[in-house]
Design an enzyme around this catalytic site. Sequence first.
Site, PDB file in Angstrom:
ATOM      1  N   ASP A 110       0.821  -1.213   0.000  1.00  0.00           N
ATOM      2  CA  ASP A 110       0.000   0.000   0.000  1.00  0.00           C
ATOM      3  C   ASP A 110       0.859   1.270   0.000  1.00  0.00           C
ATOM      4  O   ASP A 110       2.013   1.259   0.421  1.00  0.00           O
ATOM      5  CB  ASP A 110      -0.890   0.038   1.257  1.00  0.00           C
ATOM      6  CG  ASP A 110      -2.114  -0.865   1.134  1.00  0.00           C
ATOM      7  OD1 ASP A 110      -2.132  -1.714   0.233  1.00  0.00           O
ATOM      8  OD2 ASP A 110      -3.030  -0.718   1.960  1.00  0.00           O
ATOM      9  N   ASP A 111       0.236   2.355  -0.438  1.00  0.00           N
ATOM     10  CA  ASP A 111       0.704   3.733  -0.245  1.00  0.00           C
ATOM     11  C   ASP A 111       1.792   4.188  -1.214  1.00  0.00           C
ATOM     12  O   ASP A 111       2.302   5.294  -1.088  1.00  0.00           O
ATOM     13  CB  ASP A 111       1.169   3.998   1.197  1.00  0.00           C
ATOM     14  CG  ASP A 111       0.044   3.826   2.207  1.00  0.00           C
ATOM     15  OD1 ASP A 111      -1.086   3.500   1.779  1.00  0.00           O
ATOM     16  OD2 ASP A 111       0.289   3.997   3.410  1.00  0.00           O
ATOM     17  N   HIS A 161      -5.866   2.700  -4.443  1.00  0.00           N
ATOM     18  CA  HIS A 161      -5.853   3.011  -3.009  1.00  0.00           C
ATOM     19  C   HIS A 161      -6.298   4.454  -2.786  1.00  0.00           C
ATOM     20  O   HIS A 161      -5.813   5.125  -1.880  1.00  0.00           O
ATOM     21  CB  HIS A 161      -4.451   2.775  -2.450  1.00  0.00           C
ATOM     22  CG  HIS A 161      -4.382   2.667  -0.948  1.00  0.00           C
ATOM     23  ND1 HIS A 161      -5.338   2.034  -0.182  1.00  0.00           N
ATOM     24  CD2 HIS A 161      -3.459   3.114  -0.053  1.00  0.00           C
ATOM     25  CE1 HIS A 161      -5.004   2.097   1.096  1.00  0.00           C
ATOM     26  NE2 HIS A 161      -3.875   2.755   1.206  1.00  0.00           N
ATOM     27  N   HIS A 255       3.742  -2.137   3.296  1.00  0.00           N
ATOM     28  CA  HIS A 255       3.744  -0.824   2.649  1.00  0.00           C
ATOM     29  C   HIS A 255       5.037  -0.563   1.878  1.00  0.00           C
ATOM     30  O   HIS A 255       6.124  -0.848   2.381  1.00  0.00           O
ATOM     31  CB  HIS A 255       3.565   0.276   3.706  1.00  0.00           C
ATOM     32  CG  HIS A 255       2.210   0.267   4.351  1.00  0.00           C
ATOM     33  ND1 HIS A 255       1.842  -0.683   5.280  1.00  0.00           N
ATOM     34  CD2 HIS A 255       1.130   1.071   4.184  1.00  0.00           C
ATOM     35  CE1 HIS A 255       0.588  -0.459   5.660  1.00  0.00           C
ATOM     36  NE2 HIS A 255       0.124   0.602   5.009  1.00  0.00           N
TER      37      HIS A 255
HETATM   38 ZN    ZN Z   1      -2.773   3.301   2.973  1.00  0.00          ZN
END
Ligand code: ZN
Length: 327
Positions: A110-111, A161, A255
Amino acid sequence: MGTFNFPISVAHRHLFQAGNKRIMIVIVLSVILAMLGSITLATSAFWHKTSSHLTTKTFITKHAVVPTQKPILVRKPSLSPSRPPTHVPLLAYPLFNGNTHLPEIALTFDDGPNPYYTPQILAILQRYEVKATFFDVGYLVEDYPNIVRQEYKQGNIIANHSWSHPQLTLLSAPAMLSQITSASNAIKAAIGVRPTFFRPPYGAMNRTVLAQAYYAGETTVLWDDTGEDWKLPGVGLIVSKILRLARDGAIILIHDGGGNRAQTVAALPIIITALKNRGFHFVTIQQLVEDLVTPPSQSAYSNILSGTKISLTSTTELLAWKRKVYT
Ligand code: ZN
């Protein structure tokens, strides 16, 4: 006699030079027989671990090249850029895990994309021949399209996301949808393909968030395994927690952006090696969904259906985003 390129060490080549071909033929045949034996053992081990719906035909379809025969039962290989997603059902309910009777695990990042950490993670995935899923943030996709293209080129799935990583449950329905579609547009602009999977920032969602994702044509994907790397607990704790929670069909959350991810980068090869040694195959979220026998049951998230908000997974992650700590 043609060139014989059998991979044999220099130290043993004198056997050829000595003209002792009969001994060499015996050795070569023995090696071939031993390799066939290993393959048989590995195959039977695979059968033992997998569920009954995997037949010989599906195994052959996945692992062997049969150019003259079209597969009937399909267990497709992970997506490559030349094979756009097909036959992947759109789920109305969020996915927390895959098939709990298959030794498959999905790594999800993620991210990102992040110009410093994402290339390091991509290099590790390539080295270990692992395909993963990247839940990318829209405005970062726009900033670093080349990194997203590299993610895609390596056979990973690019997922949504949101555009700017807000807590969607605080927004109006149109604003939620705008967050989702803007990110999808950025991904389409970068790789030419719209995403089909969405993960709400912080895992914060309610039935309106779910409905907007579904309306945008994207299945909401959560997770059931994380080392909480956003808390920066140290490499050892990230690894041990992920390994403890790992099971058939698990979705691992880690992440590649949103803060200092040095610990995540260091933990990744250890996690991959340990889980491979335990017999797990790494698959994309797309593969995980294709391998579901039945869709997720409603009872698992009745709180969402009743309109109750799912609480934030971590306020530390929220704070990290607000500080915008990039190193
Ligand atoms: Zn996130």
